[in-house]
Scaffold this motif. Structure first.
Motif, PDB file in Angstrom:
ATOM      1  N   THR A 107       4.787  -4.724  -1.978  1.00 26.60           N
ATOM      2  CA  THR A 107       4.383  -3.313  -1.936  1.00 26.60           C
ATOM      3  C   THR A 107       3.451  -3.006  -3.110  1.00 26.60           C
ATOM      4  OG1 THR A 107       6.496  -2.775  -0.913  1.00 26.60           O
ATOM      5  CG2 THR A 107       5.249  -0.942  -1.824  1.00 26.60           C
ATOM      6  N   ALA A 118      11.156   1.073 -10.406  1.00 21.83           N
ATOM      7  CA  ALA A 118      11.315   2.291 -11.215  1.00 21.83           C
ATOM      8  C   ALA A 118      10.155   3.252 -10.976  1.00 21.83           C
ATOM      9  CB  ALA A 118      11.406   1.924 -12.693  1.00 21.83           C
ATOM     10  N   MET A 119       8.993   2.708 -10.569  1.00 26.25           N
ATOM     11  CA  MET A 119       7.822   3.555 -10.303  1.00 26.25           C
ATOM     12  C   MET A 119       7.770   4.048  -8.875  1.00 26.25           C
ATOM     13  SD  MET A 119       4.684   1.596 -12.085  1.00 26.25           S
ATOM     14  CE  MET A 119       3.590   2.823 -11.387  1.00 26.25           C
ATOM     15  N   GLY A 120       8.752   3.662  -8.049  1.00 24.49           N
ATOM     16  CA  GLY A 120       8.748   4.125  -6.661  1.00 24.49           C
ATOM     17  C   GLY A 120       7.921   3.257  -5.736  1.00 24.49           C
ATOM     18  N   PHE A 166       8.657   7.847  -8.777  1.00 23.26           N
ATOM     19  CA  PHE A 166       7.418   7.729  -9.541  1.00 23.26           C
ATOM     20  C   PHE A 166       7.298   8.890 -10.528  1.00 23.26           C
ATOM     21  CE2 PHE A 166       2.992   8.990 -10.133  1.00 23.26           C
ATOM     22  CZ  PHE A 166       2.593   7.911 -10.890  1.00 23.26           C
ATOM     23  N   CYS A 190       4.272   4.131   2.903  1.00 21.48           N
ATOM     24  CA  CYS A 190       4.498   3.565   1.573  1.00 21.48           C
ATOM     25  C   CYS A 190       3.549   2.388   1.359  1.00 21.48           C
ATOM     26  CB  CYS A 190       5.930   3.041   1.434  1.00 21.48           C
ATOM     27  SG  CYS A 190       7.166   4.329   1.511  1.00 21.48           S
ATOM     28  N   PRO A 191       2.952   2.180   0.200  1.00 22.71           N
ATOM     29  CA  PRO A 191       3.112   2.961  -1.028  1.00 22.71           C
ATOM     30  C   PRO A 191       2.052   4.046  -1.220  1.00 22.71           C
ATOM     31  CG  PRO A 191       1.925   0.937  -1.498  1.00 22.71           C
ATOM     32  CD  PRO A 191       2.137   0.981  -0.007  1.00 22.71           C
ATOM     33  N   VAL A 198       2.763   7.387  -3.180  1.00 19.33           N
ATOM     34  CA  VAL A 198       2.914   7.197  -4.635  1.00 19.33           C
ATOM     35  C   VAL A 198       1.538   7.052  -5.285  1.00 19.33           C
ATOM     36  CG1 VAL A 198       3.678   5.542  -6.384  1.00 19.33           C
ATOM     37  CG2 VAL A 198       5.249   6.241  -4.574  1.00 19.33           C
ATOM     38  N   LEU A 199       0.644   6.288  -4.643  1.00 16.28           N
ATOM     39  CA  LEU A 199      -0.695   6.067  -5.214  1.00 16.28           C
ATOM     40  C   LEU A 199      -1.489   7.367  -5.258  1.00 16.28           C
ATOM     41  CD1 LEU A 199      -1.628   2.692  -3.531  1.00 16.28           C
ATOM     42  CD2 LEU A 199      -0.822   3.126  -5.858  1.00 16.28           C
ATOM     43  N   HIS A 216      15.006   1.432   1.461  1.00 13.93           N
ATOM     44  CA  HIS A 216      15.749   2.695   1.569  1.00 13.93           C
ATOM     45  C   HIS A 216      16.626   2.684   2.825  1.00 13.93           C
ATOM     46  CE1 HIS A 216      13.665   4.397  -1.802  1.00 13.93           C
ATOM     47  NE2 HIS A 216      12.487   4.217  -1.253  1.00 13.93           N
ATOM     48  N   GLU A 253      11.683   9.698  -1.517  1.00 12.14           N
ATOM     49  CA  GLU A 253      12.454   9.007  -2.546  1.00 12.14           C
ATOM     50  C   GLU A 253      11.519   8.261  -3.515  1.00 12.14           C
ATOM     51  OE1 GLU A 253      15.779   9.471  -2.485  1.00 12.14           O
ATOM     52  OE2 GLU A 253      15.902   8.340  -4.362  1.00 12.14           O
ATOM     53  N   ASN A 254      10.489   7.623  -2.965  1.00  8.15           N
ATOM     54  CA  ASN A 254       9.565   6.864  -3.816  1.00  8.15           C
ATOM     55  C   ASN A 254       8.757   7.771  -4.736  1.00  8.15           C
ATOM     56  OD1 ASN A 254      10.451   4.484  -2.774  1.00  8.15           O
ATOM     57  ND2 ASN A 254       8.693   4.117  -1.448  1.00  8.15           N
ATOM     58  N   ALA A 273      11.652  10.343   4.619  1.00  5.64           N
ATOM     59  CA  ALA A 273      12.599  10.339   3.496  1.00  5.64           C
ATOM     60  C   ALA A 273      12.310   9.217   2.498  1.00  5.64           C
ATOM     61  CB  ALA A 273      14.028  10.218   4.027  1.00  5.64           C
ATOM     62  N   ALA A 274      11.843   8.052   3.007  1.00  5.94           N
ATOM     63  CA  ALA A 274      11.580   6.931   2.100  1.00  5.94           C
ATOM     64  C   ALA A 274      10.454   7.278   1.132  1.00  5.94           C
ATOM     65  CB  ALA A 274      11.220   5.680   2.902  1.00  5.94           C
ATOM     66  N   LYS A 289       9.641  10.721  -5.761  1.00  5.17           N
ATOM     67  CA  LYS A 289      10.594  11.232  -6.757  1.00  5.17           C
ATOM     68  C   LYS A 289      10.729  10.221  -7.907  1.00  5.17           C
ATOM     69  CE  LYS A 289      15.639  11.273  -6.867  1.00  5.17           C
ATOM     70  NZ  LYS A 289      16.240  12.251  -7.748  1.00  5.17           N
TER      71      LYS A 289
END
Lengths: 319, 198
Positions: A157, A236-238, B46, B11-12, B15-16, A245, B41-42, B37-38, B44
């Motif tokens: 990922t 830790a960075m998501g 980050f 994802c991801p 986050v990016l 999950h 969570e990610n 939801a995934a 959050k």
């Protein structure tokens, strides 16, 4: 498959009702066939490496049953209008090289046109009918051994996100492409009670399958589980695949974490693996020797990661 | 508050997207919209790794993460964020959605009042556990849902019995707390200095 009647016969040693790594069919008193099939979309950009990884992943189910893979067939879905055929050649070459490393011969295959590229193998292996290793035979007192480090899903990922250095991406690629052959050969000499390979459900998901219906419980020593340290940072960075999950939601009712096990480590324990290592339940007296044999065979970093307890039943305590 | 729409991304990418906005604009607060939801969570995780305090919300089918830079000032009437109590750990276990016997209507009111007042325990309140009929307090439609969410945001660990949720067919409707099992509950009892049963 719920609600569908599946006929069986007395020679089916492991069938659908067991949901194990592969099916096993007895041919004679000394020979049983192991059959398995697996294919998926690319997990890495390089076609040659993808071919190797897909083949190693498909072959792994035979090793997880304690068998020797013998023949294989290619399964190919390829977008022939959009992609150059040289890419497919590289994928198949990667698969073939992995098969020769495993001593497996390619005897056929089938390809279809598809919008999305997919590759994998249908594999047939041999095993003695009395030496079949399934998931469902944990014995209280056993030690659990894992033969590859965790974190490949999270690191892939991070690679997709452009945040992992190329050296790390390559290290993970090599690990995913590594056969479980040596681990399987090493464990054949020991009193192994149960075995599976760690793939899409993550370590805790596969451990949950082993512990379900076993009448036993498991204590996992989180700090002893081999992991890529970088995976903890990315978690830790998501940078966590959605599958991790899902794995957690599906199995968290069976798992009790000690407070000292922090969230990134919990994520790695649920991280879906591609072509992960073998998870072996071995009699306590032989755990040390098995680890030594794995080390001598170059299967590193293998580690003892937990023990099987008489109870609480169907629970995994992570400390 | 900077709004980031990351719906429709897998994802991801969410986050990016969030990272790019933080890098470029350095906002003090963000509201990130995702559609699963995934990703929620990610994002959050980050934001928390970047020093933001986060709150999760649902809005018309979307999943929302609200992040505020630095330690979040506790909203009025809610318990302040606090470190885990080390001196005296109190575990409160609710096995029912009402207090006492007699008038059920009164019992329900008392429970609501009890849970609202519980914050007066301060940092010693360490675990809040719901089992049997008590799990109904943690699902949608519960009168104390907002209070429970505020406790959780402030760092209180809320455990909700998974077997009980399954029994009442409420697993999908749980809105607060972690789904848990008996081993978790027993371990918490062992670690707690005081266990209060209702």
């Amino acid at each position: 498959m719920c609600g569908i009647h599946i006929p069986t016969d007395e020679n089916v040693l492991v069938g659908l009702e067991r949901a194990d790594d592969a099916g096993v069919y007895r041919v004679s008193a000394t020979l049983a066939l192991i059959q398995t099939v697996d294919f998926f979309t690319p997990v890495v950009d390089d076609p040659y490496w993808f071919g190797q990884i897909a083949a190693a992943n498909a072959l792994s189910d035979v090793y997880a049953m304690g068998g020797v893979p013998k023949t294989a067939m290619n399964l190919v879905a390829f977008p022939v209008k959009e992609m150059d055929l040289s890419i497919l050649r590289r994928i198949i070459q990667g698969g073939l090289d992995k098969m020769s490393e495993a001593g497996v011969v390619l005897v056929g295959g089938h390809s279809i046109e598809d919008k999305e590229l997919k590759y994998g193998l249908a594999v047939t292996g041999f095993v003695h009918p009395d030496r079949v290793l399934t998931k469902k035979n944990l014995v209280p007192g056993d030690r659990l051994v894992l033969t590859k480090p965790l974190g490949t899903g999270i690191i892939n990922t991070a690679v997709k996100a452009g945040m992992a250095p190329p050296e790390l991406a390559e290290k993970v690629m090599r690990l995913m492409a590594a056969l479980n052959r040596k681990a399987c050969e090493a464990m054949a000499r020991f009193d192994v009670h149960a075995c599976t390979d760690v793939t899409g459900f993550g370590l805790l998901g596969h451990l949950a399958e082993m512990v379900s219906g076993s009448g036993a419980g498991v204590r996992l020593f989180a700090k002893q589980v081999p992991v890529f340290p970088e995976a903890l940072g990315y978690a830790a960075m998501g940078l966590i695949p959605a599958g991790a999950h899902k794995n957690r939601e599906f199995r968290e009712a069976m798992v009790a974490f000690h407070d000292a096990v922090d969230r990134p480590l919990r994520d790695v324990l649920f991280d879906p693996q591609t072509s992960g290592g073998l998870l072996i339940s071995v009699g306590a007296a032989q755990a040390g020797e098995l680890l030594k044999a794995l080390g001598d065979a170059g299967v590193a970093p293998s580690a003892e990661i937990g023990e099987v307890l008489p109870g609480p039943e169907e629970k995994i305590r992570v400390e | 508050m900077k709004e980031i729409d990351a719906r429709g991304l897998a994802c991801p990418a969410p986050v990016l997207h969030t990272k790019a906005t933080l890098d470029q604009e350095k906002p003090a607060g963000v509201r990130v919209l995702v559609d699963n939801a995934a990703s929620q969570e990610n994002v959050k995780r980050f934001l928390e790794s970047q020093g933001f305090a986060t709150v999760l919300e649902r809005s018309a089918g979307d999943f929302v993460v609200v992040g505020r830079c630095g330690a979040a000032p506790a909203p009025a009437g809610q318990p302040a964020a606090r470190p885990a109590a080390e001196s005296n750990k109190i575990m409160v276990m609710c096995a029912t959605d009402r207090i006492g016997f007699g008038d059920d209507h009164l019992g329900v009111k008392l429970m609501v009042n009890f849970l609202r007042t519980l914050k007066e325990m301060g940092p010693e309140l360490w675990r809040l556990v719901f089992v049997n009929n008590g799990v109904k307090l943690a699902v949608d439609g519960s009168e104390v849902l907002e209070e429970l969410k505020a406790y959780e945001r402030a760092g209180l660990k809320i455990l909700v019995c998974g077997t009980c949720l399954t029994h009442f067919n409420l697993l999908e409707r749980k809105q607060v707390g972690e789904t848990t099992n008996m081993l978790d509950i027993v371990t918490a009892m062992q670690l707690a200095d005081k266990v209060v049963n209702l």
